[in-house]
Design an enzyme around this catalytic site. Structure first.
Site, PDB file in Angstrom:
ATOM      1  N   GLU A  67      -5.142   0.271   0.284  1.00  0.00           N
ATOM      2  CA  GLU A  67      -4.893  -1.144   0.511  1.00  0.00           C
ATOM      3  C   GLU A  67      -5.040  -1.944  -0.791  1.00  0.00           C
ATOM      4  O   GLU A  67      -5.608  -1.445  -1.776  1.00  0.00           O
ATOM      5  CB  GLU A  67      -5.882  -1.684   1.557  1.00  0.00           C
ATOM      6  CG  GLU A  67      -5.817  -0.983   2.908  1.00  0.00           C
ATOM      7  CD  GLU A  67      -4.667  -1.471   3.785  1.00  0.00           C
ATOM      8  OE1 GLU A  67      -3.578  -1.750   3.237  1.00  0.00           O
ATOM      9  OE2 GLU A  67      -4.853  -1.550   5.009  1.00  0.00           O
ATOM     10  N   HIS A 115       0.823  -1.207   0.000  1.00  0.00           N
ATOM     11  CA  HIS A 115       0.000   0.000   0.000  1.00  0.00           C
ATOM     12  C   HIS A 115       0.861   1.263   0.000  1.00  0.00           C
ATOM     13  O   HIS A 115       1.977   1.280   0.513  1.00  0.00           O
ATOM     14  CB  HIS A 115      -0.998   0.005   1.166  1.00  0.00           C
ATOM     15  CG  HIS A 115      -0.414   0.243   2.524  1.00  0.00           C
ATOM     16  ND1 HIS A 115      -0.568  -0.641   3.567  1.00  0.00           N
ATOM     17  CD2 HIS A 115       0.306   1.277   3.041  1.00  0.00           C
ATOM     18  CE1 HIS A 115       0.027  -0.157   4.650  1.00  0.00           C
ATOM     19  NE2 HIS A 115       0.565   1.009   4.351  1.00  0.00           N
TER      20      HIS A 115
END
Length: 257
Positions: free
Chosen positions: A140, A135
């Site tokens: 994410e 990330h």
């Protein structure tokens, strides 16, 4: 991407500070995108050591903030940036912007933040770290490669990595506001820093793997002016490590790479 492999954290700090100072002196950097975490700390410290008055004129925009932590909570990213960036670089606090993770309307806050960056003329140089799952910011795995600033749910692995900053791991917030991958790509220049063997798999996936939402940092393959600065441990899995070492010693060849 230009890839630079250096020997130590101090070397990385000096290199990153040099890039920023050169841009400030040349009038190319007026707005700095700032990241938290351990990766950019050496850069902030080197900038403080080499401080020039022009640094105090910078505007700064943070990558992200936890949802639900008050701005004065020492674990909030606003507090961290105040300590590591605003104070050390002697910035005007009015010119340092962090998303408000306690806003009543988080979507509206994200839209406001995007507008504030646009009004400032965009980010001239964005500092980045990289998470062990690839990330950047709090984008994410599975994040849209064109995403804008928005609320996100943090993965369990990210919360575990950040638990060291909280007395109880259960206190780590589950949600955040983060600049999107599309927002990060809008920066005129990007400087990603990674250190340590724990980051090596993510670094290889980002630099040499396929462009994929499962490694959000791989989106930087699309950026026209991205530099990645690594120590030897973070670079250890790179298939082209020797090539990067050769081109990294030659600025002209490194830029062509």
């Amino acid at each position: 991407m230009r890839v630079v492999i250096l020997d130590s954290t101090e070397d990385i700090g000096a290199y990153g500070a040099g890039v920023i100072l050169d841009g400030v002196r040349r009038g190319r950097i007026h707005t700095l995108g700032v990241a938290t975490g351990s990766s950019p700390l050496a850069i902030y410290r080197a900038l403080a050591d080499q401080w020039i008055p022009a640094l105090a004129q910078l505007k700064a925009f943070a990558l992200d903030e936890y949802v639900g932590l008050p701005a004065d909570d020492p674990r909030s990213y606003r507090s961290v940036i105040q300590q590591e960036v605003t104070d050390k670089l002697r910035l005007d606090p009015a010119n340092v912007h962090v998303p408000n993770g306690c806003a009543a309307d988080l979507d509206a806050e994200c839209e406001r933040y995007e507008a504030a960056m646009a009004e400032a003329g965009g980010v001239d140089l964005q500092l980045l770290g990289i998470g062990r799952n690839g990330h950047i910011g709090f984008n994410e795995p599975s994040s849209s490669l064109s995403s804008r600033t928005r609320p996100k749910t943090l993965m369990a692995a990210t919360r575990r990595d950040n638990a060291r900053f909280f007395p109880d791991p259960g206190d780590v917030p589950r949600h955040c506001l983060t600049q999107g991958l599309g927002t990060i790509l809008d920066a005129a220049e990007v400087l990603l820093v990674a250190q340590g063997s724990a980051k090596a798999p993510a670094v290889r996936a980002a630099l040499e793997g396929p462009l994929s939402s499962m490694c959000p940092a791989s989106v930087l393959q699309l950026h026209r002016r991205a530099t990645v600065v690594l120590d030897e441990e973070a670079a250890q899995h790179l298939a082209l490590r020797e090539y990067y070492l050769d081109t990294g010693r030659n600025p002209i060849e490194g830029m062509r790479a």
